[in-house]
Design an enzyme around this catalytic site. Structure first.
Site, mmCIF file in Angstrom:
data_model
loop_
_atom_site.group_PDB
_atom_site.id
_atom_site.type_symbol
_atom_site.label_atom_id
_atom_site.label_comp_id
_atom_site.label_asym_id
_atom_site.label_seq_id
_atom_site.Cartn_x
_atom_site.Cartn_y
_atom_site.Cartn_z
ATOM 1 N N GLU A 128 -31.185 1.759 -22.355
ATOM 2 C CA GLU A 128 -31.252 0.460 -23.030
ATOM 3 C C GLU A 128 -31.886 -0.600 -22.120
ATOM 4 O O GLU A 128 -32.631 -1.469 -22.583
ATOM 5 C CB GLU A 128 -29.825 0.055 -23.430
ATOM 6 C CG GLU A 128 -29.613 -1.367 -23.881
ATOM 7 C CD GLU A 128 -30.019 -1.602 -25.326
ATOM 8 O OE1 GLU A 128 -31.083 -1.100 -25.715
ATOM 9 O OE2 GLU A 128 -29.294 -2.303 -26.028
ATOM 10 N N THR A 181 -35.653 -8.950 -27.355
ATOM 11 C CA THR A 181 -34.388 -9.300 -26.706
ATOM 12 C C THR A 181 -34.643 -10.076 -25.410
ATOM 13 O O THR A 181 -33.963 -11.076 -25.131
ATOM 14 C CB THR A 181 -33.564 -8.025 -26.418
ATOM 15 O OG1 THR A 181 -33.259 -7.410 -27.667
ATOM 16 C CG2 THR A 181 -32.271 -8.338 -25.695
HETATM 17 N N1 HSE Z 1 -26.033 -8.839 -26.109
HETATM 18 C C1 HSE Z 1 -27.426 -8.621 -26.214
HETATM 19 C C2 HSE Z 1 -28.113 -9.948 -26.463
HETATM 20 C C3 HSE Z 1 -27.687 -7.688 -27.350
HETATM 21 O O1 HSE Z 1 -27.661 -10.667 -27.348
HETATM 22 O O2 HSE Z 1 -29.071 -10.271 -25.763
HETATM 23 C C4 HSE Z 1 -29.129 -7.433 -27.626
HETATM 24 O O3 HSE Z 1 -29.259 -6.780 -28.873
#
Ligand code: HSE
Length: 309
Positions: A128, A181
């Site tokens: 990931e 992201t």
């Molecule tokens: N917690 C992470 C974010 C998840 O919000 O950046 C990314 O899907």
């Protein structure tokens, strides 16, 4: 066993109040993967359908996660991986983590299940990280464990599995724009105000308690995000209208799914989830932006085996 075919579901990270720590698993949307043992060691991605993603194992999230688990197991075989993507990259419902967690889950089965879910989440998180530029396990963990999870710590990784209230459904809208992201993380403030932080961790605590008690009113009262949503919602067209419509249609709460652009809601029962789906369809169909709507029970099981041989 030489080959396994699995369904690796989409997931919703953050769940409003729990940025980088909370997540839950969906049931009706996900990728299919086939993982096959090979005599030659290493990882070969032989097929990717449904998305344009790198084939070189070291640049592919499933490849990196697969290499991590094979190395830890000191496996005497390698694998070939076929990836059939239904979850669009950049959708905010855990596309990259579905590939990473699916790969490690499948390889663990081929190895004879030497690793527990904590370890599998750790290997998945390594994959990931290739996609998001940061090690976070809030999408990987719910895929591996199923239901709701809380990532207590990333290093050393500690995942806490939470209960899944039986009547919880999610309705999600995915506007067909892509949000990376890494970019959605870059716009967040480096520091937060203490008063906001107090409200946020109070909500995390009450949501966790509500999940244990299947207390739907307290779930509704806890799904607030004072820290991340005000910044990221600006990246999502018509976010405020959609959220308002979801709540008016009876959702317990609504917010950004992961880093967006998907917007999720949690609902008590399928009927309300369906009402939310038809309401948000009306909101979005005049915007000129294409969208998909998903309705799913929260999946307490996680990744599923389709067949093995
Ligand atoms: N917690 C992470 C974010 C998840 O919000 O950046 C990314 O899907």
């Amino acid at each position: 066993m030489n080959e396994i075919k699995i369904f690796s579901p989409a997931t919703v990270a953050n769940v409003s109040c729990g940025f980088d720590v909370l997540g839950f698993c969906l049931d009706t949307i996900g990728d299919t993967m086939v993982v096959r043992k090979t005599k030659e060691k290493g990882v070969k991605i032989t097929k990717i359908e449904g998305a344009k993603l790198p084939f070189e194992a070291k640049n592919n999230v499933a490849g990196v996660a697969a290499l991590a688990i094979l190395k830890a197991a000191d496996a005497d075989f390698g694998v070939e991986i076929e990836i059939y993507k239904n979850i669009k990259p950049g959708s905010g419902i855990g596309s990259s983590s579905a590939s990473a967690s699916g790969a490690v889950f499948a390889i663990n089965e081929l190895l004879g299940k030497p690793f527990d879910n904590q370890k599998l989440t750790y290997f998945g998180m390594k994959g990931e990280a290739v996609a998001s530029g940061a090690e976070h396990a809030d999408n990987v963990a719910p895929g591996i464990f199923g239901g709701f999870t809380l990532v207590k710590e990333v290093s050393p990784l500690k995942v806490v599995q939470l209960p899944t209230p039986p009547e919880l459904y999610a309705t999600i809208i995915h506007p067909q724009i892509e949000i990376k992201t890494s970019e959605a993380r870059a716009i967040l403030p480096k520091e937060v105000e203490l008063q906001q932080a107090i409200k946020q961790w109070a909500n995390v605590g009450s949501l966790v308690s509500a999940l244990y008690d299947s207390d739907y009113d307290l779930i509704a009262d806890s799904l607030n995000d004072f820290i991340v949503e005000p910044h990221r919602s600006q990246l999502i067209p018509h976010f405020d209208n959609v959220k308002k419509a979801m709540l008016e249609a009876g959702a317990l709460g609504a917010g950004i799914s992961g880093s967006g652009p998907s917007i999720f809601s949690l609902c008590k029962g399928k009927e309300i989830a369906e009402k939310v789906a038809s309401t948000i369809k009306k909101v979005y169909q005049n915007t000129g932006i294409e969208f998909e709507i998903y309705l799913s029970k929260v999946n307490a099981e996680g990744i599923k085996i389709i067949n093995k041989k």
